[in-house]
Motif scaffolding. Structure first.
Motif, PDB file in Angstrom:
ATOM      1  N   ALA A 145       0.848  -1.187   0.000  1.00  2.00           N
ATOM      2  CA  ALA A 145       0.000   0.000   0.000  1.00  2.00           C
ATOM      3  C   ALA A 145       0.882   1.234   0.000  1.00  2.00           C
ATOM      4  CB  ALA A 145      -0.910   0.010   1.227  1.00  2.00           C
ATOM      5  N   VAL A 146       0.607   2.169  -0.901  1.00  7.45           N
ATOM      6  CA  VAL A 146       1.272   3.463  -0.915  1.00  7.45           C
ATOM      7  C   VAL A 146       0.270   4.486  -0.389  1.00  7.45           C
ATOM      8  CG1 VAL A 146       2.326   5.256  -2.333  1.00  7.45           C
ATOM      9  CG2 VAL A 146       2.769   2.845  -2.836  1.00  7.45           C
ATOM     10  N   VAL A 147       0.676   5.234   0.618  1.00  6.25           N
ATOM     11  CA  VAL A 147      -0.222   6.171   1.281  1.00  6.25           C
ATOM     12  C   VAL A 147       0.276   7.594   1.068  1.00  6.25           C
ATOM     13  CG1 VAL A 147      -1.314   6.814   3.458  1.00  6.25           C
ATOM     14  CG2 VAL A 147      -0.707   4.421   3.041  1.00  6.25           C
ATOM     15  N   GLY A 148      -0.587   8.432   0.502  1.00  2.00           N
ATOM     16  CA  GLY A 148      -0.233   9.833   0.296  1.00  2.00           C
ATOM     17  C   GLY A 148      -0.213  10.190  -1.167  1.00  2.00           C
ATOM     18  N   GLY A 149      -1.018  11.168  -1.564  1.00  2.00           N
ATOM     19  CA  GLY A 149      -1.166  11.503  -2.975  1.00  2.00           C
ATOM     20  C   GLY A 149      -0.313  12.645  -3.457  1.00  2.00           C
ATOM     21  N   GLY A 150       0.729  12.992  -2.716  1.00  2.00           N
ATOM     22  CA  GLY A 150       1.594  14.092  -3.123  1.00  2.00           C
ATOM     23  C   GLY A 150       2.779  13.628  -3.953  1.00  2.00           C
ATOM     24  N   TYR A 151       3.864  14.391  -3.851  1.00  2.00           N
ATOM     25  CA  TYR A 151       5.035  14.211  -4.703  1.00  2.00           C
ATOM     26  C   TYR A 151       5.639  12.813  -4.559  1.00  2.00           C
ATOM     27  CZ  TYR A 151       9.493  15.615  -6.849  1.00  2.00           C
ATOM     28  OH  TYR A 151      10.595  15.713  -7.649  1.00  2.00           O
ATOM     29  N   ILE A 152       5.953  12.399  -3.334  1.00  2.00           N
ATOM     30  CA  ILE A 152       6.608  11.108  -3.125  1.00  2.00           C
ATOM     31  C   ILE A 152       5.631   9.962  -3.339  1.00  2.00           C
ATOM     32  CG2 ILE A 152       7.711   9.623  -1.394  1.00  2.00           C
ATOM     33  CD1 ILE A 152       9.548  11.712  -2.541  1.00  2.00           C
ATOM     34  N   GLY A 153       4.406  10.108  -2.867  1.00  2.00           N
ATOM     35  CA  GLY A 153       3.432   9.034  -3.029  1.00  2.00           C
ATOM     36  C   GLY A 153       3.187   8.677  -4.476  1.00  2.00           C
ATOM     37  N   THR A 154       3.022   9.678  -5.340  1.00  2.00           N
ATOM     38  CA  THR A 154       2.780   9.389  -6.749  1.00  2.00           C
ATOM     39  C   THR A 154       3.983   8.706  -7.395  1.00  2.00           C
ATOM     40  OG1 THR A 154       3.436  11.675  -7.275  1.00  2.00           O
ATOM     41  CG2 THR A 154       1.083  11.218  -7.103  1.00  2.00           C
ATOM     42  N   GLU A 155       5.197   9.141  -7.005  1.00  2.00           N
ATOM     43  CA  GLU A 155       6.388   8.503  -7.569  1.00  2.00           C
ATOM     44  C   GLU A 155       6.521   7.051  -7.104  1.00  2.00           C
ATOM     45  OE1 GLU A 155       9.371  12.205  -8.563  1.00  2.00           O
ATOM     46  OE2 GLU A 155       9.874  10.887  -6.884  1.00  2.00           O
ATOM     47  N   LEU A 156       6.285   6.802  -5.822  1.00  2.00           N
ATOM     48  CA  LEU A 156       6.446   5.443  -5.302  1.00  2.00           C
ATOM     49  C   LEU A 156       5.407   4.492  -5.879  1.00  2.00           C
ATOM     50  CD1 LEU A 156       7.314   6.027  -1.539  1.00  2.00           C
ATOM     51  CD2 LEU A 156       8.846   5.293  -3.375  1.00  2.00           C
ATOM     52  N   ALA A 157       4.170   4.939  -6.026  1.00  2.00           N
ATOM     53  CA  ALA A 157       3.137   4.072  -6.601  1.00  2.00           C
ATOM     54  C   ALA A 157       3.521   3.665  -8.016  1.00  2.00           C
ATOM     55  CB  ALA A 157       1.785   4.773  -6.578  1.00  2.00           C
ATOM     56  N   ALA A 158       4.015   4.628  -8.809  1.00  2.00           N
ATOM     57  CA  ALA A 158       4.438   4.313 -10.174  1.00  2.00           C
ATOM     58  C   ALA A 158       5.663   3.413 -10.174  1.00  2.00           C
ATOM     59  CB  ALA A 158       4.728   5.609 -10.931  1.00  2.00           C
ATOM     60  N   ALA A 159       6.618   3.674  -9.281  1.00  2.00           N
ATOM     61  CA  ALA A 159       7.853   2.890  -9.238  1.00  2.00           C
ATOM     62  C   ALA A 159       7.576   1.441  -8.860  1.00  2.00           C
ATOM     63  CB  ALA A 159       8.822   3.521  -8.244  1.00  2.00           C
ATOM     64  N   LEU A 160       6.780   1.230  -7.843  1.00  2.00           N
ATOM     65  CA  LEU A 160       6.541  -0.128  -7.340  1.00  2.00           C
ATOM     66  C   LEU A 160       5.788  -0.982  -8.344  1.00  2.00           C
ATOM     67  CD1 LEU A 160       5.694   0.853  -3.682  1.00  2.00           C
ATOM     68  CD2 LEU A 160       7.480  -0.779  -4.333  1.00  2.00           C
ATOM     69  N   VAL A 161       4.760  -0.420  -8.978  1.00  2.00           N
ATOM     70  CA  VAL A 161       3.960  -1.235  -9.892  1.00  2.00           C
ATOM     71  C   VAL A 161       4.769  -1.644 -11.122  1.00  2.00           C
ATOM     72  CG1 VAL A 161       2.917   0.528 -11.414  1.00  2.00           C
ATOM     73  CG2 VAL A 161       1.577  -1.483 -10.694  1.00  2.00           C
ATOM     74  N   GLN A 162       5.840  -0.899 -11.414  1.00  2.00           N
ATOM     75  CA  GLN A 162       6.720  -1.266 -12.528  1.00  2.00           C
ATOM     76  C   GLN A 162       7.793  -2.269 -12.102  1.00  2.00           C
ATOM     77  OE1 GLN A 162       7.646   2.268 -15.350  1.00  2.00           O
ATOM     78  NE2 GLN A 162       7.034   3.255 -13.426  1.00  2.00           N
ATOM     79  N   ASN A 163       7.709  -2.729 -10.861  1.00  2.00           N
ATOM     80  CA  ASN A 163       8.682  -3.687 -10.340  1.00  2.00           C
ATOM     81  C   ASN A 163       7.977  -4.889  -9.724  1.00  2.00           C
ATOM     82  OD1 ASN A 163      11.743  -2.549 -10.273  1.00  2.00           O
ATOM     83  ND2 ASN A 163      10.273  -0.862 -10.236  1.00  2.00           N
ATOM     84  N   ASP A 164       7.039  -5.452 -10.485  1.00  2.00           N
ATOM     85  CA  ASP A 164       6.387  -6.708 -10.123  1.00  2.00           C
ATOM     86  C   ASP A 164       5.787  -6.660  -8.720  1.00  2.00           C
ATOM     87  OD1 ASP A 164       5.487  -9.319 -10.458  1.00  2.00           O
ATOM     88  OD2 ASP A 164       7.356 -10.214  -9.749  1.00  2.00           O
ATOM     89  N   THR A 165       5.115  -5.557  -8.443  1.00  2.00           N
ATOM     90  CA  THR A 165       4.498  -5.378  -7.133  1.00  2.00           C
ATOM     91  C   THR A 165       3.032  -4.988  -7.319  1.00  2.00           C
ATOM     92  OG1 THR A 165       6.619  -4.587  -6.269  1.00  2.00           O
ATOM     93  CG2 THR A 165       4.662  -4.152  -4.931  1.00  2.00           C
ATOM     94  N   ARG A 166       2.158  -5.623  -6.573  1.00  2.00           N
ATOM     95  CA  ARG A 166       0.761  -5.198  -6.529  1.00  2.00           C
ATOM     96  C   ARG A 166       0.681  -3.947  -5.656  1.00  2.00           C
ATOM     97  NH1 ARG A 166      -1.887  -9.584  -3.517  1.00  2.00           N
ATOM     98  NH2 ARG A 166      -3.767  -8.302  -3.774  1.00  2.00           N
ATOM     99  N   VAL A 167       0.092  -2.896  -6.185  1.00  2.00           N
ATOM    100  CA  VAL A 167       0.065  -1.616  -5.486  1.00  2.00           C
ATOM    101  C   VAL A 167      -1.375  -1.171  -5.280  1.00  2.00           C
ATOM    102  CG1 VAL A 167       0.707   0.822  -5.583  1.00  2.00           C
ATOM    103  CG2 VAL A 167       2.297  -0.922  -6.427  1.00  2.00           C
ATOM    104  N   THR A 168      -1.699  -0.850  -4.042  1.00  2.00           N
ATOM    105  CA  THR A 168      -2.929  -0.143  -3.739  1.00  2.00           C
ATOM    106  C   THR A 168      -2.555   1.251  -3.275  1.00  2.00           C
ATOM    107  OG1 THR A 168      -4.101  -2.167  -3.106  1.00  2.00           O
ATOM    108  CG2 THR A 168      -5.025  -0.082  -2.342  1.00  2.00           C
TER     109      THR A 168
END
Length: 406
Positions: A145-168
């Motif tokens: 789970a990525v929590v937070g819709g700001g600068y870091i949250g948006t980057e981490l959600a995109a980064a994780l899903v591109q690395n074989d990770t299920r992201v909520t």
């Protein structure tokens, strides 16, 4: 034990590294000590949520900044508990003492915390150690789970899903980036995240949670629960001002400094994420981005060396920009990006066409320009600064076409 340095830097991030380099431009011989809480030496912090996840050729070794090039003595995993300005000393939690002639506060900030268990699977993301932990929680289809819709949250959600990770992705806005971007752009960005497999939970906050052998269990504001293997929290930082405050220095959303990075104590300076300074365009501000950390760090390091050697000091006059990369889109920006301001959009490729959006967004408060977003428009930050610096009002007709959208 006491160690004495001509220049003592508290904080071991990008501003500290740049300050040491700035000092060396004017003073090749003065001793420099860098004291940091983190276990690692200075690192290129943007890589932790960008290139280390998205560029296979960008290895971990490329993230280190190489402070040894300045000859600075580096003290990691060391927390300063107090500064005595009269004695010109800084004391660690273990009772060790560092003496200084000139002191730089480059303490950055600490991640804002959720009320969650102190568990290794909950990462309030900021440091290289946080990156290592999140890497261990990701991949192989694990659920984060990525929590937070700001600068870091948006980057981490995109980064994780591109690395074989299920992201909520849990965020309070209606759309991804909804607090910063025009609605049509935020809607398109939400669609892009969903198309890449990110499960979106908009309009939702984490209200609590627990952890056990099966994972981390989040309680959400809509009454639901979310069971995951790990949590990455990106809610921004609180500037680390306690040392300055305890030392009697003025603090106002950061350590207050003048255009030279000097506090009211002529021997104490501040730079980077923690510093509040009078930007020539934006007014008094504090910026949490890499360009400011490096440019301000270098500038204030030069000021420290100039003050120590009797050379002419130069003020820090650069208005920093910032950038991000989100899947196939990217942007640069200057100033304030708030969807609560009046927005003027100038699209070459509008959102919602099925193609990647491209254009410029201007952020107005009344008729005064406060920010410029360059969405897939590059090498135009200087043009944005010129518009922001002009002491005049603008209409929409003035702004459309002011910066080429190519």
């Amino acid at each position: 034990m006491q160690r004495d340095y001509d220049y003592l830097i508290i904080g071991a991030g990008m501003a500290a590294d740049s300050a040491a380099r700035g000092i060396r431009e004017l003073d090749p011989d003065g001793s420099i000590g860098i004291v940091g809480e983190e276990v690692d030496p200075p690192v290129a912090r943007p890589s932790l949520s960008k290139k280390l996840w998205t560029d296979p050729e960008f290895t971990l070794e490329k993230s280190w900044l190489g402070t040894d090039e300045t000859g600075a003595a580096l003290h990691t995993a060391t927390r300063i508990r107090s500064v005595d300005r009269a004695a010109r000393t800084a004391t660690t939690e273990d009772g060790d003492v560092f003496g200084y002639r000139r002191l730089l506060l480059a303490t950055g900030g600490h991640p804002k915390q959720l009320d969650l268990p102190a568990d290794d699977r909950v990462v309030h993301f900021r440091t290289m150690e946080d990156y290592r932990r999140l890497r261990g929680l990701s991949g192989e289809g694990r659920h984060v789970a990525v929590v937070g819709g700001g600068y870091i949250g948006t980057e981490l959600a995109a980064a994780l899903v591109q690395n074989d990770t299920r992201v909520t992705f849990v965020f309070p806005q209606e759309f991804v980036g909804g607090s910063s971007y025009p609605q049509e752009l935020a809607e398109q960005l939400s669609e892009e995240y969903a198309a890449h497999g990110v499960q979106l939970r908009p309009g939702t906050r984490v209200t609590g949670g627990s952890a056990d052998a099966d994972g981390v269990h989040l309680e959400l504001s809509d009454g639901s629960t979310l069971d995951v293997d790990g949590v990455a929290v990106g809610l921004g930082i609180q500037p680390a001002v306690q040392l300055a405050e305890d030392a009697g220095l003025p603090v106002e959303d950061g350590v207050v400094v003048d255009a030279y990075g000097r506090t009211e104590d002529p021997d104490v300076y501040a730079a980077g994420d923690v510093a509040s300074w009078p930007d020539p365009i934006l007014g008094r501000t504090r910026v949490e981005h890499v360009e400011n950390a490096t440019d301000m760090g270098t500038a204030v390091g030069k000021v420290m060396a100039a003050d120590a050697t009797g050379a002419q000091a130069e003020p820090y006059t650069h208005t920093p920009s910032f950038y991000s990369d989100l899947f196939d889109a990217g942007y640069e920006a200057v100033g304030t990006l708030s969807a609560d301001l009046d927005l003027v959009t100038d699209w070459k490729v509008p959102p919602g066409t099925g193609e990647t959006a491209q254009g410029v967004v201007y952020y107005l408060e009344g008729d005064r320009l406060r920010g410029v977003l360059l969405w897939n428009v590059w090498d135009s930050t200087d043009a944005a600064r010129e518009l922001l610096a002009a002491e005049r009002g603008y209409t929409a007709d003035d702004l459309v076409g002011a910066i080429p959208t190519d």
